[in-house]
Scaffold this motif. Structure first.
Motif, mmCIF file in Angstrom:
data_model
loop_
_atom_site.group_PDB
_atom_site.id
_atom_site.type_symbol
_atom_site.label_atom_id
_atom_site.label_comp_id
_atom_site.label_asym_id
_atom_site.label_seq_id
_atom_site.Cartn_x
_atom_site.Cartn_y
_atom_site.Cartn_z
ATOM 1 N N SER A 23 6.198 -9.667 -3.260
ATOM 2 C CA SER A 23 6.573 -9.755 -1.851
ATOM 3 C C SER A 23 7.555 -8.620 -1.585
ATOM 4 C CB SER A 23 7.205 -11.112 -1.523
ATOM 5 O OG SER A 23 8.338 -11.349 -2.321
ATOM 6 N N TYR A 24 7.390 -7.959 -0.443
ATOM 7 C CA TYR A 24 8.266 -6.813 -0.170
ATOM 8 C C TYR A 24 8.578 -6.678 1.308
ATOM 9 C CZ TYR A 24 3.798 -4.178 0.572
ATOM 10 O OH TYR A 24 2.558 -3.735 0.986
ATOM 11 N N THR A 25 9.704 -6.022 1.581
ATOM 12 C CA THR A 25 10.222 -5.852 2.937
ATOM 13 C C THR A 25 10.706 -4.420 3.104
ATOM 14 O OG1 THR A 25 10.975 -8.157 2.944
ATOM 15 C CG2 THR A 25 11.890 -6.701 4.636
ATOM 16 N N PHE A 26 10.420 -3.840 4.272
ATOM 17 C CA PHE A 26 10.872 -2.475 4.560
ATOM 18 C C PHE A 26 11.064 -2.322 6.063
ATOM 19 C CE2 PHE A 26 6.255 -2.555 4.404
ATOM 20 C CZ PHE A 26 5.876 -1.904 5.576
ATOM 21 N N ALA A 27 11.669 -1.215 6.480
ATOM 22 C CA ALA A 27 11.927 -0.981 7.898
ATOM 23 C C ALA A 27 10.620 -0.822 8.668
ATOM 24 C CB ALA A 27 12.782 0.271 8.076
ATOM 25 N N LYS A 28 10.561 -1.422 9.840
ATOM 26 C CA LYS A 28 9.352 -1.372 10.649
ATOM 27 C C LYS A 28 8.961 0.055 11.021
ATOM 28 C CE LYS A 28 7.224 -3.508 14.722
ATOM 29 N NZ LYS A 28 7.464 -4.330 15.939
ATOM 30 N N LYS A 29 9.932 0.955 11.098
ATOM 31 C CA LYS A 29 9.628 2.339 11.459
ATOM 32 C C LYS A 29 8.677 2.997 10.465
ATOM 33 C CE LYS A 29 13.651 4.423 9.146
ATOM 34 N NZ LYS A 29 14.873 5.239 9.349
ATOM 35 N N HIS A 30 8.542 2.416 9.262
ATOM 36 C CA HIS A 30 7.654 2.972 8.241
ATOM 37 C C HIS A 30 6.266 2.322 8.239
ATOM 38 C CE1 HIS A 30 10.795 5.392 6.426
ATOM 39 N NE2 HIS A 30 11.565 4.330 6.255
ATOM 40 N N LEU A 31 6.003 1.397 9.141
ATOM 41 C CA LEU A 31 4.754 0.631 9.072
ATOM 42 C C LEU A 31 3.514 1.519 9.175
ATOM 43 C CD1 LEU A 31 3.386 -2.119 8.833
ATOM 44 C CD2 LEU A 31 3.584 -2.375 11.321
ATOM 45 N N ALA A 32 3.578 2.589 9.942
ATOM 46 C CA ALA A 32 2.414 3.474 10.056
ATOM 47 C C ALA A 32 2.011 4.050 8.699
ATOM 48 C CB ALA A 32 2.708 4.609 11.045
ATOM 49 N N ASN A 33 2.938 4.080 7.751
ATOM 50 C CA ASN A 33 2.654 4.609 6.404
ATOM 51 C C ASN A 33 2.438 3.489 5.396
ATOM 52 O OD1 ASN A 33 3.068 7.319 7.294
ATOM 53 N ND2 ASN A 33 5.276 7.013 7.130
ATOM 54 N N TRP A 34 1.972 2.339 5.867
ATOM 55 C CA TRP A 34 1.865 1.163 5.013
ATOM 56 C C TRP A 34 0.991 1.393 3.781
ATOM 57 C CZ3 TRP A 34 -2.580 -1.469 3.708
ATOM 58 C CH2 TRP A 34 -3.735 -1.149 4.441
ATOM 59 N N GLN A 35 -0.099 2.186 3.919
ATOM 60 C CA GLN A 35 -0.995 2.376 2.780
ATOM 61 C C GLN A 35 -0.304 3.105 1.632
ATOM 62 O OE1 GLN A 35 -5.175 3.561 3.593
ATOM 63 N NE2 GLN A 35 -4.620 3.426 5.747
ATOM 64 N N SER A 36 0.387 4.179 1.950
ATOM 65 C CA SER A 36 1.066 4.917 0.882
ATOM 66 C C SER A 36 2.215 4.094 0.307
ATOM 67 C CB SER A 36 1.573 6.263 1.399
ATOM 68 O OG SER A 36 2.472 6.100 2.472
ATOM 69 N N ILE A 37 2.920 3.344 1.165
ATOM 70 C CA ILE A 37 3.999 2.477 0.673
ATOM 71 C C ILE A 37 3.431 1.441 -0.294
ATOM 72 C CG2 ILE A 37 5.616 0.646 1.353
ATOM 73 C CD1 ILE A 37 6.137 2.275 3.918
ATOM 74 N N HIS A 38 2.358 0.793 0.104
ATOM 75 C CA HIS A 38 1.763 -0.240 -0.746
ATOM 76 C C HIS A 38 1.266 0.352 -2.058
ATOM 77 C CE1 HIS A 38 -0.299 -4.028 -1.672
ATOM 78 N NE2 HIS A 38 -1.278 -3.258 -2.118
ATOM 79 N N ASN A 39 0.526 1.462 -1.980
ATOM 80 C CA ASN A 39 -0.029 2.058 -3.193
ATOM 81 C C ASN A 39 1.064 2.559 -4.130
ATOM 82 O OD1 ASN A 39 -2.630 1.563 -2.288
ATOM 83 N ND2 ASN A 39 -2.881 3.594 -1.385
ATOM 84 N N ASP A 40 2.100 3.172 -3.567
ATOM 85 C CA ASP A 40 3.194 3.674 -4.409
ATOM 86 C C ASP A 40 3.977 2.526 -5.045
ATOM 87 O OD1 ASP A 40 2.469 6.253 -3.812
ATOM 88 O OD2 ASP A 40 4.038 6.570 -2.316
ATOM 89 N N LEU A 41 4.124 1.425 -4.304
ATOM 90 C CA LEU A 41 4.803 0.266 -4.870
ATOM 91 C C LEU A 41 3.986 -0.327 -6.010
ATOM 92 C CD1 LEU A 41 7.091 -1.778 -4.909
ATOM 93 C CD2 LEU A 41 5.895 -3.067 -3.132
ATOM 94 N N MET A 42 2.673 -0.441 -5.825
ATOM 95 C CA MET A 42 1.831 -0.959 -6.898
ATOM 96 C C MET A 42 1.897 -0.045 -8.120
ATOM 97 S SD MET A 42 0.638 -3.794 -5.754
ATOM 98 C CE MET A 42 2.132 -3.930 -4.778
#
Length: 222
Positions: free
Chosen positions: A192-211
């Protein structure tokens, strides 16, 4: 005029108190057992029979450390680099509110009830119980809905056959809006993870980098 003036003053006062309350709640949550370190020494986090070797500078709080093991750690990193806590990026981590920090938990999926075991099942549970269907709109490939809680929105998308969803604060509802989600890593473990909404447009890279980071923790015992 006196009545109107009183109403305006009352409204402004309530808004200011609300902002102060939200900041206080964020501060208290962030600082509960808050103990980040610059050290890169690794601690073992056991989840559902798997070991994750986590550098100390990715851990911002925990319930206990015993020898080389950490229990119930709350983890964090910096977007988009996904670096741990260092002297160089300390100021980015310690800004009040949600900015470039992502916080996350790696946990045992057995805690879920059967109807909540997968990403899609959890999304459908939200559709059934927490979203307002007639509020549907679209944003950047997402279906977006108002939630029954007055200050939240639900973002849903199917990407490469897999469901992804985020619960986000409405942009003007809190000083530092954020988005959060839960996602299965495998049948036994979820993040489960939380980040600033301003980054939501980059959700794919955030998710992949976190994985990728979590996979690195799994292999990072050398």
């Amino acid at each position: 005029m006196k009545v109107l003036k009183y109403i305006l003053i009352s409204a402004v006062t309530l808004f200011v108190l609300f902002v102060i309350l939200m900041l206080f709640m964020f501060f208290m949550n962030k600082n509960s057992n808050y103990n980040p370190k610059f050290s890169e020494s690794k601690l073992i986090h056991e989840v559902a029979g798997e070991s994750f070797y986590i550098p100390r500078n990715y851990i911002w709080s925990y319930t206990k450390i015993s020898e080389n093991r950490v229990f119930l750690p709350n983890l964090h990193a910096i977007i988009p680099e996904f670096d741990g806590f260092t002297e160089a990026n300390k100021d980015r981590y310690e800004k009040l509110g949600w900015h470039d920090e992502i916080t996350f938990l790696i946990e045992d999926a057995s805690k879920f009830f059967d109807h909540m075991k997968t990403n899609e099942l959890r999304a459908q549970d939200s559709f059934k119980n927490y979203v307002i269907p007639e509020s549907k709109r679209e944003w950047s490939g997402f279906e977006v809905y108002d939630r029954t809680t007055f200050r939240d929105e639900f973002y849903y998308i199917v990407h490469n056959g897999e469901s992804y969803y985020f619960t986000c604060n409405k942009t003007d509802s809190v000083p530092y809006p954020s988005c959060k989600t839960t996602h299965n890593i495998n049948d036994k473990i979820y993040v489960s993870y939380t980040f600033a909404k301003k980054h939501l447009a980059n959700w794919q890279s955030i998710h992949n980098d976190l994985m990728g980071l979590i996979d690195k923790f799994r292999k990072n015992h050398d």
